[in-house]
Design an enzyme around this catalytic site. Sequence first.
Site, PDB file in Angstrom:
ATOM      1  N   ARG A 159      -6.913 -11.435  -4.034  1.00 43.05           N
ATOM      2  CA  ARG A 159      -7.918 -10.068  -3.812  1.00 43.05           C
ATOM      3  C   ARG A 159      -8.593 -10.027  -4.953  1.00 43.05           C
ATOM      4  O   ARG A 159      -9.980  -9.509  -4.972  1.00 43.05           O
ATOM      5  CB  ARG A 159      -6.807  -9.177  -3.797  1.00 43.05           C
ATOM      6  CG  ARG A 159      -6.154  -8.900  -2.447  1.00 43.05           C
ATOM      7  CD  ARG A 159      -5.064  -8.021  -2.504  1.00 43.05           C
ATOM      8  NE  ARG A 159      -5.409  -6.416  -2.615  1.00 43.05           N
ATOM      9  CZ  ARG A 159      -4.712  -5.644  -3.352  1.00 43.05           C
ATOM     10  NH1 ARG A 159      -3.566  -5.946  -3.928  1.00 43.05           N
ATOM     11  NH2 ARG A 159      -5.290  -4.451  -3.655  1.00 43.05           N
ATOM     12  N   ASP A 209       3.360 -10.726  -4.008  1.00 38.77           N
ATOM     13  CA  ASP A 209       2.367  -9.828  -4.589  1.00 38.77           C
ATOM     14  C   ASP A 209       1.290 -10.712  -5.645  1.00 38.77           C
ATOM     15  O   ASP A 209       0.249 -10.513  -5.640  1.00 38.77           O
ATOM     16  CB  ASP A 209       2.763  -8.651  -5.173  1.00 38.77           C
ATOM     17  CG  ASP A 209       1.704  -7.530  -5.798  1.00 38.77           C
ATOM     18  OD1 ASP A 209       0.756  -7.338  -5.151  1.00 38.77           O
ATOM     19  OD2 ASP A 209       1.708  -7.414  -6.669  1.00 38.77           O
ATOM     20  N   LYS A 220       6.464  -3.818  -5.684  1.00 35.07           N
ATOM     21  CA  LYS A 220       7.185  -3.836  -6.959  1.00 35.07           C
ATOM     22  C   LYS A 220       8.024  -2.978  -7.312  1.00 35.07           C
ATOM     23  O   LYS A 220       9.231  -2.768  -7.957  1.00 35.07           O
ATOM     24  CB  LYS A 220       5.853  -4.248  -7.983  1.00 35.07           C
ATOM     25  CG  LYS A 220       5.344  -5.554  -7.729  1.00 35.07           C
ATOM     26  CD  LYS A 220       3.910  -5.464  -8.606  1.00 35.07           C
ATOM     27  CE  LYS A 220       2.988  -4.728  -8.371  1.00 35.07           C
ATOM     28  NZ  LYS A 220       1.528  -4.778  -8.632  1.00 35.07           N
ATOM     29  N   HIS A 254       5.092   4.932 -12.148  1.00 34.70           N
ATOM     30  CA  HIS A 254       3.930   4.110 -12.034  1.00 34.70           C
ATOM     31  C   HIS A 254       2.613   4.602 -12.077  1.00 34.70           C
ATOM     32  O   HIS A 254       2.234   5.460 -11.449  1.00 34.70           O
ATOM     33  CB  HIS A 254       4.152   3.369 -10.649  1.00 34.70           C
ATOM     34  CG  HIS A 254       2.992   2.069 -10.515  1.00 34.70           C
ATOM     35  ND1 HIS A 254       3.414   0.741 -11.195  1.00 34.70           N
ATOM     36  CD2 HIS A 254       2.020   2.020  -9.916  1.00 34.70           C
ATOM     37  CE1 HIS A 254       2.237  -0.087 -10.751  1.00 34.70           C
ATOM     38  NE2 HIS A 254       1.594   0.539 -10.272  1.00 34.70           N
TER      39      HIS A 254
END
Length: 438
Positions: free
Chosen positions: A168, A161, A187, A82
């Site tokens: 956010r 999320d 995730k 990631h």
Amino acid sequence: MTILDIIEKKKNKQQLSKQEIEFFVNGFTAGTIADYQMSALLMAILLNGMTDEETFAMTTAMLNSGDVVDMSALGDTVVDKHSTGGIGDSTTLALAPILACCGVYVAKMSGRGLGFTGGTIDKLESIPHFDTALSEQEFFDVVKRVGCAVIGQTANLAPADKKIYALRDVTGTVNSIPLICASIMSKKLASGADTILLDVKYGSGAFMPDPQSALELATKMVAIGTLAGKRIGALITDMQQPLSDHVGNALEIVGIIDVLNGKRNRLYYEIREVALRLLALTGKYTAQTAEQAFQRAIDSGAALDKFAEMVRAQHGDESYIYHPDKFEIGQKDCVVAARDGYVSHMVAADIGRAVTLLGGGRLQKSDAIDFSVGVIMAVSLGSYVRKGDVLCEVYHNNGKGLADAKRLISDAITLSDQQPQPHKIAYAYVGKDGVELY
Ligand code: URA
């Protein structure tokens, strides 16, 4: 327990309990906690931080808000990587086939681009007919048969999320280390891989401005992944200039095909670093055997063939992989140097923003993408140019966004008389046993 008590507690810099964290994550996801209350709490977290226990509890609550993918049916090592996001970061596209050639499964769920960062899924969709929305069964079948597959995130992966990130994004609460950590790790843990390499970027094209803050984020994420029973490590890498010379959707596929055909550039060296670390993390390879396997995959052409095989398995037109000149690319213009000098600084995010202005990225989730536009950098940090030399080729579609994009790129590249220090690809590696500086 009320949300107001929890907000007050965090405002007063007190530690929240696991139950309180589950209460607000579950309540906000279910819609029983209002946006304005969650916004206040997120800002209190951004300002006052979270302990490692709180961050772990938030990650776990978000992970458990949706499906957790079970990869055990594949019966062997499944790796994932990631990146925290950047400009010209197309590493996944080469890593998936290279690692599959090295005998590990890559079952990757990736995101779309938003704002100045590109997304792997958008890049793949520039290959005609490529399907990034395979059913779970087909996804598993492709991974089992080919060794790798890349699809978009399924709708029910960490839904908490999705909701929290969207809030956010519009409340100035993105750049909080515990919130980023919980967002990414929820995730990653839900995606089901057993071995994970995090690529944490710092610099003018990344969320983290400097290597120290990137190191802090990486250390927290590795600690959480280790606690969750994963083999996990993190590389801290440089994002002070676009990672690939090619920035844009179809253009980044072309850049990756160059690497798989053996081109040695900054992108290649970063891909190599990530691949070697991941292979060593699996426990199947030593540093030396990992390097041999990586080199063999590229030099033999097997990784390029594997990429074409993955494209075909996901219903894409593989002929584009062997004939990248088939990609439709926009009309060419150039940004040139206004003076002699060294390229001493780049605002990498502005090069990403320029591609978005050309139509290659999204300002809003619903925006359509123009795959044909983007830029090819002719210089990198430390290059010496003379007045009038090309800094960057700009590919546009009938002039859309061209003037603003060129201005942004020109302002983003600083030329000066001083040669800058050479830039390293990586600053550090964080493993479960500690930090190794490069
Ligand atoms: N990427 C994510 O997935 N989440 C963040 O909070 C930041 C970057």
